[in-house]
Structures are given as structure tokens and as C-alpha cells.
Design an enzyme around this catalytic site. Structure first.
Site, PDB file in Angstrom:
ATOM      1  N   ALA A  65      -7.288  86.024   7.623  1.00 50.89           N
ATOM      2  CA  ALA A  65      -7.207  84.579   7.893  1.00 50.89           C
ATOM      3  C   ALA A  65      -8.986  84.395   7.150  1.00 50.89           C
ATOM      4  O   ALA A  65     -10.203  85.087   8.232  1.00 50.89           O
ATOM      5  CB  ALA A  65      -6.995  83.824   9.203  1.00 50.89           C
ATOM      6  N   GLY A 108      -4.321  87.955   8.567  1.00 48.23           N
ATOM      7  CA  GLY A 108      -3.757  87.966   7.379  1.00 48.23           C
ATOM      8  C   GLY A 108      -2.917  87.648   6.529  1.00 48.23           C
ATOM      9  O   GLY A 108      -2.412  88.067   5.762  1.00 48.23           O
ATOM     10  N   GLU A 111      -0.525  90.747   7.074  1.00 49.37           N
ATOM     11  CA  GLU A 111       0.721  89.471   7.169  1.00 49.37           C
ATOM     12  C   GLU A 111       1.592  88.982   6.198  1.00 49.37           C
ATOM     13  O   GLU A 111       2.393  88.921   5.829  1.00 49.37           O
ATOM     14  CB  GLU A 111       0.230  88.532   8.010  1.00 49.37           C
ATOM     15  CG  GLU A 111       0.557  89.180   9.210  1.00 49.37           C
ATOM     16  CD  GLU A 111      -0.376  88.149  10.984  1.00 49.37           C
ATOM     17  OE1 GLU A 111      -1.868  87.352  10.599  1.00 49.37           O
ATOM     18  OE2 GLU A 111       0.958  86.965  11.299  1.00 49.37           O
ATOM     19  N   GLU A 131      -6.543  90.955  15.174  1.00 47.76           N
ATOM     20  CA  GLU A 131      -6.754  89.786  15.726  1.00 47.76           C
ATOM     21  C   GLU A 131      -7.270  90.049  16.570  1.00 47.76           C
ATOM     22  O   GLU A 131      -7.900  88.899  17.418  1.00 47.76           O
ATOM     23  CB  GLU A 131      -5.604  89.423  15.443  1.00 47.76           C
ATOM     24  CG  GLU A 131      -5.021  88.318  14.338  1.00 47.76           C
ATOM     25  CD  GLU A 131      -4.864  89.319  13.303  1.00 47.76           C
ATOM     26  OE1 GLU A 131      -3.992  90.064  13.835  1.00 47.76           O
ATOM     27  OE2 GLU A 131      -4.172  88.656  12.683  1.00 47.76           O
TER      28      GLU A 131
HETATM   29  C1  HXC Z   1     -14.400  85.605   6.533  1.00 44.92           C
HETATM   30  C2  HXC Z   1     -14.976  87.987   5.905  1.00 44.92           C
HETATM   31  C3  HXC Z   1     -13.583  88.508   6.720  1.00 44.92           C
HETATM   32  C4  HXC Z   1     -12.898  87.266   7.028  1.00 44.92           C
HETATM   33  C5  HXC Z   1     -15.186  89.877   6.060  1.00 44.92           C
HETATM   34  N1  HXC Z   1     -15.729  89.197   5.399  1.00 44.92           N
HETATM   35  N2  HXC Z   1     -13.785  89.939   6.581  1.00 44.92           N
HETATM   36  N3  HXC Z   1     -14.768  86.484   6.070  1.00 44.92           N
HETATM   37  N4  HXC Z   1     -13.554  86.360   7.292  1.00 44.92           N
HETATM   38  N5  HXC Z   1     -11.865  87.878   7.872  1.00 44.92           N
HETATM   39  C6  HXC Z   1     -16.580  88.510   5.020  1.00 44.92           C
HETATM   40  C7  HXC Z   1     -18.343  89.558   5.457  1.00 44.92           C
HETATM   41  O1  HXC Z   1     -18.611  88.217   6.782  1.00 44.92           O
HETATM   42  C8  HXC Z   1     -18.815  89.560   4.375  1.00 44.92           C
HETATM   43  O2  HXC Z   1     -19.535  88.598   3.801  1.00 44.92           O
HETATM   44  C9  HXC Z   1     -17.861  90.783   3.093  1.00 44.92           C
HETATM   45  O3  HXC Z   1     -16.731  89.700   3.311  1.00 44.92           O
HETATM   46  C10 HXC Z   1     -18.233  91.866   3.565  1.00 44.92           C
HETATM   47  O4  HXC Z   1     -17.528  92.118   4.577  1.00 44.92           O
HETATM   48  P1  HXC Z   1     -18.161  93.747   5.806  1.00 44.92           P
HETATM   49  O5  HXC Z   1     -18.333  93.224   6.781  1.00 44.92           O
HETATM   50  O6  HXC Z   1     -19.939  93.052   5.280  1.00 44.92           O
HETATM   51  O7  HXC Z   1     -17.547  94.534   4.917  1.00 44.92           O
HETATM   52  P2  HXC Z   1     -17.950  96.225   6.105  1.00 44.92           P
HETATM   53  O8  HXC Z   1     -18.444  96.325   6.385  1.00 44.92           O
HETATM   54  O9  HXC Z   1     -16.973  96.993   4.719  1.00 44.92           O
HETATM   55  O10 HXC Z   1     -16.335  95.743   6.662  1.00 44.92           O
HETATM   56  C11 HXC Z   1     -14.650  95.353   6.178  1.00 44.92           C
HETATM   57  C12 HXC Z   1     -13.729  95.203   6.924  1.00 44.92           C
HETATM   58  C13 HXC Z   1     -14.687  94.085   7.743  1.00 44.92           C
HETATM   59  C14 HXC Z   1     -13.985  96.120   7.978  1.00 44.92           C
HETATM   60  C15 HXC Z   1     -12.791  94.528   6.116  1.00 44.92           C
HETATM   61  O11 HXC Z   1     -15.003  92.537   7.087  1.00 44.92           O
HETATM   62  C16 HXC Z   1     -13.471  93.100   8.311  1.00 44.92           C
HETATM   63  O12 HXC Z   1     -13.757  93.642  10.318  1.00 44.92           O
HETATM   64  N6  HXC Z   1     -13.777  92.009   8.586  1.00 44.92           N
HETATM   65  C17 HXC Z   1     -12.539  90.790   9.658  1.00 44.92           C
HETATM   66  C18 HXC Z   1     -10.860  91.673   9.587  1.00 44.92           C
HETATM   67  C19 HXC Z   1     -10.678  91.061  10.725  1.00 44.92           C
HETATM   68  O13 HXC Z   1     -10.826  90.666  11.863  1.00 44.92           O
HETATM   69  N7  HXC Z   1      -9.398  90.430  10.712  1.00 44.92           N
HETATM   70  C20 HXC Z   1      -8.568  89.461  11.141  1.00 44.92           C
HETATM   71  C21 HXC Z   1      -8.968  88.118  10.713  1.00 44.92           C
HETATM   72  S1  HXC Z   1      -7.907  86.661  11.416  1.00 44.92           S
HETATM   73  P3  HXC Z   1     -21.201  87.815   4.048  1.00 44.92           P
HETATM   74  O14 HXC Z   1     -21.346  86.948   4.137  1.00 44.92           O
HETATM   75  O15 HXC Z   1     -21.484  88.602   5.671  1.00 44.92           O
HETATM   76  O16 HXC Z   1     -21.420  89.353   2.641  1.00 44.92           O
HETATM   77  C22 HXC Z   1      -6.522  86.558  10.977  1.00 44.92           C
HETATM   78  C23 HXC Z   1      -5.734  85.813  12.231  1.00 44.92           C
HETATM   79  C24 HXC Z   1      -4.305  85.260  10.796  1.00 44.92           C
HETATM   80  O17 HXC Z   1      -6.126  87.119  10.016  1.00 44.92           O
HETATM   81  C25 HXC Z   1      -3.434  84.961  11.680  1.00 44.92           C
HETATM   82  C26 HXC Z   1      -4.221  83.113  11.155  1.00 44.92           C
HETATM   83  C27 HXC Z   1      -3.721  83.012   9.604  1.00 44.92           C
END
Ligand code: HXC
Length: 257
Positions: A65, A108, A111, A131
Site C-alpha cells: 500500500a 498489499g 496480498e 506491515e
Molecule cells: C510508498 C514507496 C513504497 C510504498 C517504495 N516506495 N515502497 N512509496 N509506499 N509502499 C517508494 C520509495 O519511497 C521511493 O520513492 C521509491 O519507491 C523507491 O524505493 P526505495 O526504498 O528507494 O528502493 P529500495 O532501496 O530498492 O528498497 C525497495 C523496498 C523498499 C525494499 C521495496 O522501498 C521498501 O521497504 N518499501 C516499503 C515496503 C513496505 O513496507 N510495504 C508494506 C506497506 S503497508 P522516492 O520518492 O524516495 O524515490 C501495506 C498494508 C497493506 O502494504 C494493507 C492495506 C492495503
């Protein structure tokens, strides 16, 4: 309709939906979800389409998400507007969905892949439920679908620790049906969807519904449900055609009737 955050293409009788926010690793924003459900509605109404591939980029299927959108989530508004209800429309889609996952499928994103009927994984795929590291839990079925797919031990470990698994582990524990070389993934997924789409659509939809029912009910009820659907398919012209074609040693011409 014109889409921006997804792309919808038709490849013969298969559709291909590509999540298209590569800079944000396909983070699942509200706009992206709205376009995804719109595209699926378009496919549902298109009689020529028999199955759909959902894919992302080579780097990310979807990294979850959109955290930027979620950070200030107002729980009252989320309850009132049922913020996540759009995802039920994805899960309720009645034609087969094949997830073609390369790179990250996190939160997500994982999911969404699990809402599809099966997952083909590129050798660089990584699955996880991070999460817990954000102070929340999975919210679109992850706690329920992961345990049904990989069992309690692995589901609990993934959800409680947030660790990711690679494609080999994901295949070994049954999360994905097969691993395909990254360069081949999309072509293979489209071929698989086209094969499904070459069969009788009512039979394909019944098969999806019956298998899906196994997660919802008891064995005895599931078997009764299967039997009703089995009998009902003998009302289709395609059953007559499929069996006649076998006996006449020719290819069937299914008409989705
Ligand atoms: C918003 C995101 C994002 C996310 C990545 N980006 N994941 N933006 N929401 N979930 C963005 C970053 O901010 C960044 O933008 C760009 O994408 C590239 O990501 P980086 O982090 O710079 O890349 P990298 O170092 O290669 O790391 C990749 C990654 C990391 C390991 C996937 O991005 C990460 O941990 N992302 C979050 C994963 C996460 O926690 N997902 C769960 C979300 S909660 P900028 O602008 O800085 O370049 C969820 C709840 C679901 O999903 C239930 C409700 C629907």
C-alpha cells in the site's frame, strides 16, 4: 477509459494488466486501485476475454500500500468510507487471474498476488509482509490467505517478523505455482492465460468458483457445491462440443455457451 496507473492490453483472448507506477515501485495508491477495479470491470464485461495476467515491473510487482497516502489515515473516515473495500472487487472477479510476480511483492503487493488464482514467480521475486515493521498488520486478506497457502508456521513467522522469502522458498512452501526465468515471465504468464482462455468460459468460471470455495467452507459442503456445478455444466453446449470433439478426434470449438 484511459488509464494512467495501470495499463490494460488484450493479447488474443487473454488480458494483461500492468501496474504502472514504477517510480514508487507500484505502491498501491487509491487511484491505482480505482483504475485496477475499473480495468477488471471492463474485462468482466468483455466476452472475448477469458483470463487475465496481473503484473508489475521487473523490479517490483508492488511494494505494498502507498505509505505516503496511508501515513495520515483517519480511522473514522476509513470506517465510514470502508477505505479498503475496493479490494473485495478484485477478489470477487469471476474470471481467472494469474499473478506474474517479478521483484518485490510486499505487504498489499503480496496480498494482491494472493487474491489472484495462482502466482507465477520470476527467479528474482521476493515475497513478504513487512506491515509489522510499520506498526500495523496486513489489511487486505494477508493474515487469512497466507496461512491457507503456506500453513501456520510460515505465515506466523512472515507476518510477525516481516522477513521476506525468495522465489525458491515461495515455491517450496506452495505460495507460488512455478518459478520462471525473469526474462520469460511475462510471455509464459500470457501463454498460460491464453491456454485457460481457450477453454469453455462457463467451465473455467465454475472451476475457479469451486476451488475457491474450498477456502470458505467444510469438505462436505465443498463437495456438494462441486457436484452441483459439475451437473450444471452438462447443460452447456460446450460440454457437448468438448466430448464430441474428443470422440471424433478433433479440436473442440468452444463458444462459451
Ligand atoms: C510508498 C514507496 C513504497 C510504498 C517504495 N516506495 N515502497 N512509496 N509506499 N509502499 C517508494 C520509495 O519511497 C521511493 O520513492 C521509491 O519507491 C523507491 O524505493 P526505495 O526504498 O528507494 O528502493 P529500495 O532501496 O530498492 O528498497 C525497495 C523496498 C523498499 C525494499 C521495496 O522501498 C521498501 O521497504 N518499501 C516499503 C515496503 C513496505 O513496507 N510495504 C508494506 C506497506 S503497508 P522516492 O520518492 O524516495 O524515490 C501495506 C498494508 C497493506 O502494504 C494493507 C492495506 C492495503
Amino acid at each position: 477509459m484511459a488509464y494512467e496507473q495501470v495499463r490494460l492490453e488484450r493479447r488474443g483472448r487473454a488480458a494483461l494488466i500492468t501496474l504502472n507506477r514504477p517510480k514508487a515501485l507500484n505502491a498501491l495508491s487509491a487511484d491505482l486501485l480505482a483504475e485496477l477495479t475499473e480495468a477488471l470491470d471492463e474485462i468482466a464485461e468483455d466476452e472475448r476475454i477469458g483470463a487475465t495476467v496481473i503484473t508489475g515491473s521487473e523490479r517490483a510487482f508492488a511494494a505494498g500500500a502507498d505509505i505516503k497516502e496511508m501515513v495520515e489515515l483517519d480511522p473514522v473516515a476509513a470506517y465510514r468510507d470502508d477505505f479498503l473495500s475496493g479490494w473485495e472487487r478484485v477478489a470477487a472477479h469471476r474470471k481467472p487471474l494469474v499473478a506474474a510476480v517479478a521483484g518485490y511483492a510486499l505487504g498489499g503487493g503480496c496480498e494482491l498476488a494472493m487474491m489472484c488464482d495462482f502466482i507465477l514467480a520470476a527467479d528474482n521475486a521476493r515475497f513478504g509482509m513487512p506491515e509489522i515493521t510499520l506498526g500495523i498488520i496486513p489489511g487486505i486478506g494477508g493474515t487469512q490467505r497466507l496461512i491457507r497457502s503456506v500453513g501456520k508456521a510460515k505465515a506466523m513467522e512472515m507476518i510477525l517478523t516481516g522477513r521476506t522469502m525468495d522465489a525458491v522458498e515461495a515455491e517450496r512452501c506452495g505460495l507460488v505455482s512455478r518459478i520462471v526465468e525473469a526474462a520469460e515471465l511475462l510471455d509464459e504468464a500470457v501463454r498460460v492465460a491464453q491456454r485457460i482462455a481457450s477453454f469453455s468460459l462457463p467451465a473455467v468460471m465454475a472451476a475457479k468458483e469451486a476451488v475457491g470455495r474450498a477456502n470458505e467452507t467444510t469438505l462436505a459442503e465443498g463437495i456438494r457445491f462441486e457436484r452441483r456445478l459439475f451437473y450444471s455444466l452438462f447443460a452447456t453446449l460446450d460440454q457437448k462440443e468438448g466430448m464430441a470433439a474428443f470422440l471424433e478426434k478433433r479440436e473442440p470449438q468452444f463458444r462459451n455457451r
